[in-house]
Design a protein around this motif. Structure first.
Motif, PDB file in Angstrom:
ATOM      1  N   ALA A 141      -4.478   5.596  -3.729  1.00 13.75           N
ATOM      2  CA  ALA A 141      -3.571   4.777  -2.919  1.00 13.75           C
ATOM      3  C   ALA A 141      -3.233   3.465  -3.628  1.00 13.75           C
ATOM      4  O   ALA A 141      -2.083   2.997  -3.600  1.00 13.75           O
ATOM      5  CB  ALA A 141      -4.196   4.495  -1.554  1.00 13.75           C
ATOM      6  N   GLY A 142      -4.216   2.879  -4.293  1.00 13.28           N
ATOM      7  CA  GLY A 142      -3.977   1.647  -5.016  1.00 13.28           C
ATOM      8  C   GLY A 142      -3.015   1.827  -6.175  1.00 13.28           C
ATOM      9  O   GLY A 142      -2.158   0.972  -6.431  1.00 13.28           O
ATOM     10  N   GLY A 148       4.875   1.015  -6.724  1.00 15.33           N
ATOM     11  CA  GLY A 148       5.953   0.452  -5.912  1.00 15.33           C
ATOM     12  C   GLY A 148       6.072  -1.050  -6.074  1.00 15.33           C
ATOM     13  O   GLY A 148       7.181  -1.598  -6.170  1.00 15.33           O
ATOM     14  N   ALA A 149       4.929  -1.732  -6.125  1.00 15.45           N
ATOM     15  CA  ALA A 149       4.948  -3.189  -6.280  1.00 15.45           C
ATOM     16  C   ALA A 149       5.544  -3.589  -7.623  1.00 15.45           C
ATOM     17  O   ALA A 149       6.267  -4.596  -7.723  1.00 15.45           O
ATOM     18  CB  ALA A 149       3.526  -3.739  -6.156  1.00 15.45           C
ATOM     19  N   LEU A 150       5.288  -2.791  -8.645  1.00 15.92           N
ATOM     20  CA  LEU A 150       5.834  -3.090  -9.973  1.00 15.92           C
ATOM     21  C   LEU A 150       7.354  -2.999  -9.969  1.00 15.92           C
ATOM     22  O   LEU A 150       8.040  -3.844 -10.561  1.00 15.92           O
ATOM     23  CB  LEU A 150       5.242  -2.117 -10.989  1.00 15.92           C
ATOM     24  CG  LEU A 150       5.511  -2.415 -12.463  1.00 15.92           C
ATOM     25  CD1 LEU A 150       4.903  -3.759 -12.851  1.00 15.92           C
ATOM     26  CD2 LEU A 150       4.948  -1.304 -13.336  1.00 15.92           C
ATOM     27  N   VAL A 151       7.885  -1.986  -9.304  1.00 13.46           N
ATOM     28  CA  VAL A 151       9.343  -1.845  -9.217  1.00 13.46           C
ATOM     29  C   VAL A 151       9.943  -3.020  -8.457  1.00 13.46           C
ATOM     30  O   VAL A 151      10.942  -3.614  -8.887  1.00 13.46           O
ATOM     31  CB  VAL A 151       9.707  -0.512  -8.528  1.00 13.46           C
ATOM     32  CG1 VAL A 151      11.214  -0.443  -8.272  1.00 13.46           C
ATOM     33  CG2 VAL A 151       9.272   0.668  -9.387  1.00 13.46           C
ATOM     34  N   ILE A 152       9.339  -3.381  -7.333  1.00  8.60           N
ATOM     35  CA  ILE A 152       9.881  -4.480  -6.515  1.00  8.60           C
ATOM     36  C   ILE A 152       9.845  -5.797  -7.282  1.00  8.60           C
ATOM     37  O   ILE A 152      10.820  -6.547  -7.315  1.00  8.60           O
ATOM     38  CB  ILE A 152       9.092  -4.593  -5.206  1.00  8.60           C
ATOM     39  CG1 ILE A 152       9.249  -3.313  -4.371  1.00  8.60           C
ATOM     40  CG2 ILE A 152       9.562  -5.798  -4.401  1.00  8.60           C
ATOM     41  CD1 ILE A 152       8.326  -3.251  -3.170  1.00  8.60           C
ATOM     42  N   ALA A 167       5.456  -3.262  -0.763  1.00  2.00           N
ATOM     43  CA  ALA A 167       4.913  -2.082  -1.431  1.00  2.00           C
ATOM     44  C   ALA A 167       4.055  -1.260  -0.472  1.00  2.00           C
ATOM     45  O   ALA A 167       4.103  -0.022  -0.472  1.00  2.00           O
ATOM     46  CB  ALA A 167       4.099  -2.501  -2.648  1.00  2.00           C
ATOM     47  N   SER A 168       3.279  -1.933   0.357  1.00  2.00           N
ATOM     48  CA  SER A 168       2.463  -1.228   1.352  1.00  2.00           C
ATOM     49  C   SER A 168       3.341  -0.543   2.389  1.00  2.00           C
ATOM     50  O   SER A 168       3.078   0.596   2.809  1.00  2.00           O
ATOM     51  CB  SER A 168       1.515  -2.215   2.041  1.00  2.00           C
ATOM     52  OG  SER A 168       0.675  -2.852   1.112  1.00  2.00           O
ATOM     53  N   TYR A 169       4.382  -1.234   2.821  1.00  2.47           N
ATOM     54  CA  TYR A 169       5.295  -0.688   3.829  1.00  2.47           C
ATOM     55  C   TYR A 169       5.992   0.575   3.319  1.00  2.47           C
ATOM     56  O   TYR A 169       6.028   1.600   4.014  1.00  2.47           O
ATOM     57  CB  TYR A 169       6.316  -1.760   4.200  1.00  2.47           C
ATOM     58  CG  TYR A 169       7.465  -1.273   5.057  1.00  2.47           C
ATOM     59  CD1 TYR A 169       7.281  -0.982   6.404  1.00  2.47           C
ATOM     60  CD2 TYR A 169       8.740  -1.117   4.518  1.00  2.47           C
ATOM     61  CE1 TYR A 169       8.327  -0.541   7.201  1.00  2.47           C
ATOM     62  CE2 TYR A 169       9.803  -0.679   5.309  1.00  2.47           C
ATOM     63  CZ  TYR A 169       9.595  -0.393   6.635  1.00  2.47           C
ATOM     64  OH  TYR A 169      10.635   0.045   7.415  1.00  2.47           O
ATOM     65  N   ILE A 172       4.346   4.248   2.919  1.00  3.03           N
ATOM     66  CA  ILE A 172       4.391   5.177   4.051  1.00  3.03           C
ATOM     67  C   ILE A 172       5.835   5.456   4.473  1.00  3.03           C
ATOM     68  O   ILE A 172       6.171   6.569   4.878  1.00  3.03           O
ATOM     69  CB  ILE A 172       3.596   4.612   5.239  1.00  3.03           C
ATOM     70  CG1 ILE A 172       2.143   4.372   4.840  1.00  3.03           C
ATOM     71  CG2 ILE A 172       3.668   5.540   6.441  1.00  3.03           C
ATOM     72  CD1 ILE A 172       1.318   3.673   5.895  1.00  3.03           C
ATOM     73  N   ARG A 173       6.676   4.454   4.339  1.00  5.22           N
ATOM     74  CA  ARG A 173       8.073   4.563   4.761  1.00  5.22           C
ATOM     75  C   ARG A 173       8.835   5.599   3.961  1.00  5.22           C
ATOM     76  O   ARG A 173       9.684   6.311   4.505  1.00  5.22           O
ATOM     77  CB  ARG A 173       8.736   3.188   4.623  1.00  5.22           C
ATOM     78  CG  ARG A 173      10.245   3.165   4.758  1.00  5.22           C
ATOM     79  CD  ARG A 173      10.677   3.337   6.177  1.00  5.22           C
ATOM     80  NE  ARG A 173      12.115   3.154   6.314  1.00  5.22           N
ATOM     81  CZ  ARG A 173      12.793   3.363   7.431  1.00  5.22           C
ATOM     82  NH1 ARG A 173      12.159   3.756   8.520  1.00  5.22           N
ATOM     83  NH2 ARG A 173      14.087   3.171   7.485  1.00  5.22           N
ATOM     84  N   ARG A 174       8.540   5.738   2.678  1.00  3.76           N
ATOM     85  CA  ARG A 174       9.245   6.669   1.787  1.00  3.76           C
ATOM     86  C   ARG A 174       8.262   7.675   1.197  1.00  3.76           C
ATOM     87  O   ARG A 174       7.843   7.580   0.050  1.00  3.76           O
ATOM     88  CB  ARG A 174       9.940   5.894   0.674  1.00  3.76           C
ATOM     89  CG  ARG A 174      11.043   4.947   1.148  1.00  3.76           C
ATOM     90  CD  ARG A 174      12.241   5.725   1.634  1.00  3.76           C
ATOM     91  NE  ARG A 174      13.307   4.822   2.125  1.00  3.76           N
ATOM     92  CZ  ARG A 174      14.471   5.264   2.583  1.00  3.76           C
ATOM     93  NH1 ARG A 174      14.706   6.571   2.618  1.00  3.76           N
ATOM     94  NH2 ARG A 174      15.382   4.412   3.017  1.00  3.76           N
TER      95      ARG A 174
END
Length: 230
Positions: A141-142, A148-152, A167-169, A172-174
């Motif tokens: 999960a990490g 995702g955090a890297l892309v953002i 990134a946490s949102y 699960i959202r996608r």
């Protein structure tokens, strides 16, 4: 010189497009390797031993800004074939994002190091078996969260805490994007185990392109819902 004239001089057929893509791939790949160079020597010299996990994390520190710059370059790659300047885009993205990315990348590496050390000494700790499964789940999960955090952090200007929340949102959202990124992590892990820690770096462009493609719905939603200046 107009864009039409420049395009005609360069060419607009399949061969020209293939040549432009190959040029971009080579430049981004070489610059990514060069940006990771400070940690490469350490990865080559270190043995595969659990006691070296903190040193592995330290050697992996330059990889975050390097991958971020690759993502930035691919995202801002122009369709104009006469505009062949991926090197300038890479350097621009590296300078703009390195500090912000390290705010996410360094804590994640530290967390993964703690998880790795616990797993390596799992039997000595005398804890129940389900604890190991929980640690593996946390590590997976990490890693997906970090992708995702890297892309953002590479494409938007948010505070580190907001990057972490988004990134946490979207983890699960996608779910489709999360599964796609999980596939990339499986490939990277398989290459590392089968060859060496340097093997995924040889395909840095492909991993960055795959990560960016998986993240397109997330990028579009962030731009629509969370970016004020359109």
């Amino acid at each position: 010189m107009s864009e039409v004239t420049a395009g005609r001089r360069f060419g607009a057929g399949p061969l020209s497009r293939a040549a432009a893509l190959i040029y971009t791939v080579l430049v981004v790949e070489l610059l990514t390797v060069a940006a990771c160079a400070p940690g490469l020597a350490g990865l080559v010299l270190l043995d595969r031993d659990a006691s070296n996990l903190p040193l592995y994390a330290l050697c992996a520190l330059p990889a975050g800004p390097a991958l971020s710059a690759a993502l930035y370059t691919l995202h801002h790659r122009r369709l104009d074939l006469a505009d062949l300047s991926p090197g300038a885009a890479f350097l621009r993205g590296y300078r703009a994002n390195a500090f912000d990315v390290l705010k996410i990348w360094a804590p994640w590496l530290a967390g993964m190091t703690v998880v790795g050390v616990n797993l390596a000494h799992f039997h000595a700790a005398g804890v129940p078996g389900w604890w190991a499964a929980l640690l593996v789940a946390v590590a997976v999960a990490g890693a997906l969260w970090a992708a995702g955090a890297l892309v953002i952090a590479s494409l938007f200007r948010f505070r580190a805490v907001d990057v972490a929340r988004l990134a946490s949102y979207f983890l699960i959202r996608r779910p489709a994007a999360t599964l796609g990124n999980a596939s990339l992590l499986v490939v990277a892990g398989g290459l590392t185990l089968a060859a060496s820690e340097l093997a995924p770096l040889a395909l840095a462009f492909a991993f960055a392109a795959g990560l960016l493609r998986n993240s397109r719905p997330m990028i579009a939603e962030i731009r629509e819902r969370f970016v004020l200046d359109q």
